[in-house]
Design a protein around this motif. Structure first.
Motif, PDB file in Angstrom:
ATOM      1  N   TYR A   1       8.501  22.525  60.801  1.00 11.79           N
ATOM      2  CA  TYR A   1       9.082  21.189  60.785  1.00 11.79           C
ATOM      3  C   TYR A   1       8.188  20.218  60.005  1.00 11.79           C
ATOM      4  O   TYR A   1       8.653  19.493  59.125  1.00 11.79           O
ATOM      5  CB  TYR A   1       9.302  20.674  62.210  1.00 11.79           C
ATOM      6  CG  TYR A   1       9.742  19.232  62.264  1.00 11.79           C
ATOM      7  CD1 TYR A   1      11.058  18.890  61.970  1.00 11.79           C
ATOM      8  CD2 TYR A   1       8.837  18.227  62.603  1.00 11.79           C
ATOM      9  CE1 TYR A   1      11.468  17.552  62.012  1.00 11.79           C
ATOM     10  CE2 TYR A   1       9.235  16.907  62.637  1.00 11.79           C
ATOM     11  CZ  TYR A   1      10.550  16.577  62.340  1.00 11.79           C
ATOM     12  OH  TYR A   1      10.945  15.261  62.364  1.00 11.79           O
ATOM     13  N   VAL A   2       6.910  20.232  60.297  1.00 12.27           N
ATOM     14  CA  VAL A   2       5.978  19.331  59.627  1.00 12.27           C
ATOM     15  C   VAL A   2       5.897  19.650  58.129  1.00 12.27           C
ATOM     16  O   VAL A   2       5.913  18.756  57.294  1.00 12.27           O
ATOM     17  CB  VAL A   2       4.574  19.423  60.276  1.00 12.27           C
ATOM     18  CG1 VAL A   2       3.536  18.715  59.429  1.00 12.27           C
ATOM     19  CG2 VAL A   2       4.620  18.837  61.694  1.00 12.27           C
ATOM     20  N   MET A   3       5.821  20.929  57.783  1.00 12.32           N
ATOM     21  CA  MET A   3       5.692  21.310  56.374  1.00 12.32           C
ATOM     22  C   MET A   3       6.955  20.996  55.588  1.00 12.32           C
ATOM     23  O   MET A   3       6.888  20.677  54.403  1.00 12.32           O
ATOM     24  CB  MET A   3       5.348  22.790  56.251  1.00 12.32           C
ATOM     25  CG  MET A   3       3.993  23.137  56.865  1.00 12.32           C
ATOM     26  SD  MET A   3       2.635  22.109  56.255  1.00 12.32           S
ATOM     27  CE  MET A   3       2.539  22.670  54.577  1.00 12.32           C
ATOM     28  N   LYS A   4       8.100  21.060  56.223  1.00 14.83           N
ATOM     29  CA  LYS A   4       9.365  20.753  55.548  1.00 14.83           C
ATOM     30  C   LYS A   4       9.445  19.268  55.195  1.00 14.83           C
ATOM     31  O   LYS A   4      10.048  18.890  54.211  1.00 14.83           O
ATOM     32  CB  LYS A   4      10.539  21.132  56.469  1.00 14.83           C
ATOM     33  CG  LYS A   4      11.830  21.377  55.728  1.00 14.83           C
ATOM     34  CD  LYS A   4      12.959  21.716  56.662  1.00 14.83           C
ATOM     35  CE  LYS A   4      12.816  23.118  57.171  1.00 14.83           C
ATOM     36  NZ  LYS A   4      13.971  23.554  57.956  1.00 14.83           N
ATOM     37  N   ARG A   5       8.815  18.417  55.993  1.00 15.86           N
ATOM     38  CA  ARG A   5       8.851  16.981  55.771  1.00 15.86           C
ATOM     39  C   ARG A   5       7.952  16.556  54.629  1.00 15.86           C
ATOM     40  O   ARG A   5       8.107  15.464  54.093  1.00 15.86           O
ATOM     41  CB  ARG A   5       8.425  16.252  57.035  1.00 15.86           C
ATOM     42  CG  ARG A   5       9.443  16.396  58.142  1.00 15.86           C
ATOM     43  CD  ARG A   5       9.053  15.685  59.413  1.00 15.86           C
ATOM     44  NE  ARG A   5       8.419  14.419  59.165  1.00 15.86           N
ATOM     45  CZ  ARG A   5       7.519  13.877  59.956  1.00 15.86           C
ATOM     46  NH1 ARG A   5       7.141  14.489  61.047  1.00 15.86           N
ATOM     47  NH2 ARG A   5       6.980  12.728  59.676  1.00 15.86           N
ATOM     48  N   GLN A   6       6.999  17.375  54.252  1.00 12.01           N
ATOM     49  CA  GLN A   6       6.037  16.966  53.213  1.00 12.01           C
ATOM     50  C   GLN A   6       6.616  17.073  51.845  1.00 12.01           C
ATOM     51  O   GLN A   6       7.398  17.830  51.476  1.00 12.01           O
ATOM     52  CB  GLN A   6       4.772  17.801  53.315  1.00 12.01           C
ATOM     53  CG  GLN A   6       4.026  17.527  54.574  1.00 12.01           C
ATOM     54  CD  GLN A   6       2.725  18.305  54.661  1.00 12.01           C
ATOM     55  OE1 GLN A   6       2.368  19.052  53.770  1.00 12.01           O
ATOM     56  NE2 GLN A   6       2.010  18.119  55.735  1.00 12.01           N
TER      57      GLN A   6
END
Length: 134
Positions: A129-134
């Motif tokens: 989830y966090v990596m997709k937002r970057q």
């Protein structure tokens, strides 16, 4: 996206002409054109490997198919039993790749790794989830 569209998209992304990709793959330009235009729909595994190699990707990438990972793929590595269980029970549903397993193996919080399959899933989904937002 079908195979022909995928090949064309990847070829253009790599800025390769039809002729150059065919040459690099060791196949005819005419056959590659037929593949890209869906005239020829079932290339052999050998042809898929040649095209994928010429594009610098795997056949699985070319076919948009994840490579299934099993805990037994890591027999020589020190994987906690609960992480092995996570891979075997939820690996397919979560599309767990070898890179994911290696990353998960390195995770420690205050020196400890997660203790349950659910904990491993929460960690993996949170990281994704966090990596997709970057």
């Amino acid at each position: 996206m079908d195979l022909g569209q995928k090949i064309r998209q990847l070829r253009k992304k790599k800025e390769l002409s039809l002729n150059k990709l065919a040459e690099n793959a060791g196949i005819s330009k005419a056959y590659l054109s037929q593949l890209e235009n869906d005239v020829s729909k079932q290339p052999s595994a050998e042809i898929l490997l040649k095209i994928a190699s010429a594009l610098g990707i795997t056949i699985a990438d070319l076919l948009d198919q994840p490579v299934r990972v099993y805990a037994e793929d890591f027999e020589d590595e020190d994987i906690p039993d609960v992480l092995r269980e996570f891979i075997d029970t939820r690996g397919k549903a979560l599309d767990i790749q070898k890179e994911d397993v290696r990353m998960l193996m390195s995770i420690r919080y205050r020196g400890n790794q997660p203790k349950t399959v659910d904990d491993w899933e929460h960690i993996l989904t949170s990281i994704r989830y966090v990596m997709k937002r970057q």
